[in-house]
Scaffold this motif. Structure first.
Motif, mmCIF file in Angstrom:
data_model
loop_
_atom_site.group_PDB
_atom_site.id
_atom_site.type_symbol
_atom_site.label_atom_id
_atom_site.label_comp_id
_atom_site.label_asym_id
_atom_site.label_seq_id
_atom_site.Cartn_x
_atom_site.Cartn_y
_atom_site.Cartn_z
ATOM 1 N N VAL A 1 15.825 -4.440 6.880
ATOM 2 C CA VAL A 1 16.140 -3.199 6.218
ATOM 3 C C VAL A 1 15.021 -2.420 5.759
ATOM 4 C CG1 VAL A 1 17.651 -2.279 4.448
ATOM 5 C CG2 VAL A 1 18.407 -4.310 5.848
ATOM 6 N N GLN A 2 14.945 -1.047 6.058
ATOM 7 C CA GLN A 2 14.011 -0.141 5.530
ATOM 8 C C GLN A 2 14.363 0.102 3.894
ATOM 9 O OE1 GLN A 2 12.496 2.943 7.879
ATOM 10 N NE2 GLN A 2 10.934 3.369 6.171
ATOM 11 N N ILE A 3 13.532 0.002 3.059
ATOM 12 C CA ILE A 3 13.876 0.073 1.597
ATOM 13 C C ILE A 3 13.127 1.391 1.376
ATOM 14 C CG2 ILE A 3 13.633 -0.980 -0.650
ATOM 15 C CD1 ILE A 3 15.212 -2.785 1.056
ATOM 16 N N PRO A 4 13.804 2.330 0.669
ATOM 17 C CA PRO A 4 12.914 3.510 0.218
ATOM 18 C C PRO A 4 12.244 3.377 -0.904
ATOM 19 C CG PRO A 4 15.490 3.891 0.158
ATOM 20 C CD PRO A 4 15.172 2.495 0.462
ATOM 21 N N HIS A 5 10.795 3.339 -0.959
ATOM 22 C CA HIS A 5 9.762 3.189 -1.943
ATOM 23 C C HIS A 5 8.525 3.773 -2.102
ATOM 24 C CE1 HIS A 5 8.508 0.605 -5.203
ATOM 25 N NE2 HIS A 5 7.703 -0.029 -4.491
ATOM 26 N N SER A 6 7.768 4.003 -2.754
ATOM 27 C CA SER A 6 6.551 4.633 -2.729
ATOM 28 C C SER A 6 5.525 4.034 -1.946
ATOM 29 C CB SER A 6 5.909 4.725 -4.344
ATOM 30 O OG SER A 6 5.820 3.540 -4.904
ATOM 31 N N GLU B 1 0.846 -1.110 0.209
ATOM 32 C CA GLU B 1 0.010 -0.102 -0.051
ATOM 33 C C GLU B 1 0.962 1.089 0.043
ATOM 34 O OE1 GLU B 1 -3.493 -0.004 2.215
ATOM 35 O OE2 GLU B 1 -3.958 -1.474 0.932
ATOM 36 N N THR B 2 0.336 2.515 -0.486
ATOM 37 C CA THR B 2 1.125 3.753 -0.495
ATOM 38 C C THR B 2 1.172 4.316 0.889
ATOM 39 O OG1 THR B 2 -1.049 4.778 -0.818
ATOM 40 C CG2 THR B 2 0.509 4.380 -2.836
ATOM 41 N N GLY B 3 2.291 4.945 0.996
ATOM 42 C CA GLY B 3 2.472 5.643 2.371
ATOM 43 C C GLY B 3 2.836 4.723 3.680
ATOM 44 N N ARG B 4 3.329 3.347 3.206
ATOM 45 C CA ARG B 4 3.719 2.393 4.463
ATOM 46 C C ARG B 4 5.364 2.395 4.133
ATOM 47 N NH1 ARG B 4 1.074 -0.079 8.614
ATOM 48 N NH2 ARG B 4 2.566 -2.124 8.202
ATOM 49 N N PRO B 5 6.097 2.371 5.450
ATOM 50 C CA PRO B 5 7.469 1.944 5.391
ATOM 51 C C PRO B 5 7.447 0.674 4.849
ATOM 52 C CG PRO B 5 6.522 1.938 7.683
ATOM 53 C CD PRO B 5 5.574 2.330 6.777
ATOM 54 N N PHE C 1 -0.663 -10.625 -9.191
ATOM 55 C CA PHE C 1 -0.844 -9.375 -7.856
ATOM 56 C C PHE C 1 0.619 -9.157 -7.684
ATOM 57 C CE2 PHE C 1 -0.151 -13.310 -5.567
ATOM 58 C CZ PHE C 1 0.644 -12.914 -4.382
ATOM 59 N N ILE C 2 1.553 -9.781 -7.976
ATOM 60 C CA ILE C 2 3.000 -9.218 -7.707
ATOM 61 C C ILE C 2 3.362 -8.501 -9.029
ATOM 62 C CG2 ILE C 2 5.325 -9.892 -7.447
ATOM 63 C CD1 ILE C 2 4.426 -12.369 -5.847
ATOM 64 N N GLY C 3 3.037 -8.793 -10.253
ATOM 65 C CA GLY C 3 3.153 -8.015 -11.399
ATOM 66 C C GLY C 3 2.551 -6.820 -11.423
ATOM 67 N N ARG C 4 1.394 -6.651 -10.657
ATOM 68 C CA ARG C 4 0.589 -5.476 -10.711
ATOM 69 C C ARG C 4 0.888 -4.568 -9.584
ATOM 70 N NH1 ARG C 4 -3.720 -9.117 -12.124
ATOM 71 N NH2 ARG C 4 -3.947 -9.172 -9.681
ATOM 72 N N GLU C 5 2.141 -5.100 -8.742
ATOM 73 C CA GLU C 5 2.417 -4.459 -7.719
ATOM 74 C C GLU C 5 1.651 -4.090 -6.449
ATOM 75 O OE1 GLU C 5 5.170 -0.953 -8.718
ATOM 76 O OE2 GLU C 5 5.142 -1.764 -10.643
ATOM 77 N N GLU C 6 0.798 -5.155 -6.364
ATOM 78 C CA GLU C 6 -0.318 -5.112 -5.468
ATOM 79 C C GLU C 6 0.392 -5.998 -4.289
ATOM 80 O OE1 GLU C 6 -3.881 -5.420 -8.562
ATOM 81 O OE2 GLU C 6 -3.644 -7.072 -7.191
#
Ligand code: MG
Length: 159
Positions: free
Chosen positions: A25-30, A15-19, A141-146
């Motif tokens: 390790v925390q990965i920088p991502h949308s 989901e957007t806005g979740r670390p 669902f992985i391919g759709r980045e869900e």
């Protein structure tokens, strides 16, 4: 020496806005993974492989997601507790091999840090933890980045 193998699988919604925590390790991502804990899918698959090898059930049995004690918990703490359970049964980890499945971002820049973070908890040398990453070729669902998934296998040795 007795040896045992274990297998683990986990999946989390993105989901957007979740670390985004992967392998401690925390990965920088949308986007980040959604879950009761910090939703670290790699550590969860790893915990299930270790618990399975020791005949100790799974992460949901040991750390129920209905228990508020585990809300947003750092999954490295769960992995440490799994290691305590293994030690109590006189097991040590031989080696671990894991695969992450996600479309984005590229994981290769973070693999060294993940291994440096997790091997001290597992009590194994750096080279005895293998972490690989692949995409799902834009399918499902992985391919759709869900979502993001992880698989892990481990070897336990009786001490
Ligand atoms: Mg999980």
């Amino acid at each position: 020496m007795k040896i045992r193998t274990g297998f683990g699988f986990d999946v989390h919604r993105l989901e957007t806005g979740r670390p985004f925590f992967l392998g401690g390790v925390q990965i920088p991502h949308s986007h980040g993974a959604l879950g009761h804990s910090d939703a670290d899918v790699l550590i969860h698959a790893l915990c299930d492989a270790l618990l399975g090898a020791a005949g100790l059930g799974d992460i949901g049995i040991q750390f129920p997601d209905t228990d508020p004690a585990y809300k947003n918990i750092d999954s490295k703490i769960l992995l440490s507790r799994v290691m305590d359970l293994l030690k109590a049964k006189n097991y040590r980890v031989g080696n671990v091999d894991a695969t992450l499945v996600l479309e984005k971002p590229k994981i290769s820049p973070y693999l060294t840090r993940m291994k440096e973070t997790l091997t001290p908890i597992l009590g194994i040398p750096y080279d005895d933890l293998s972490i690989k990453a692949t995409t799902n070729e834009k399918m499902g669902f992985i391919g759709r980045e869900e979502g993001v998934a992880a698989y892990a296998i481990c070897l336990l040795e009786s001490v």
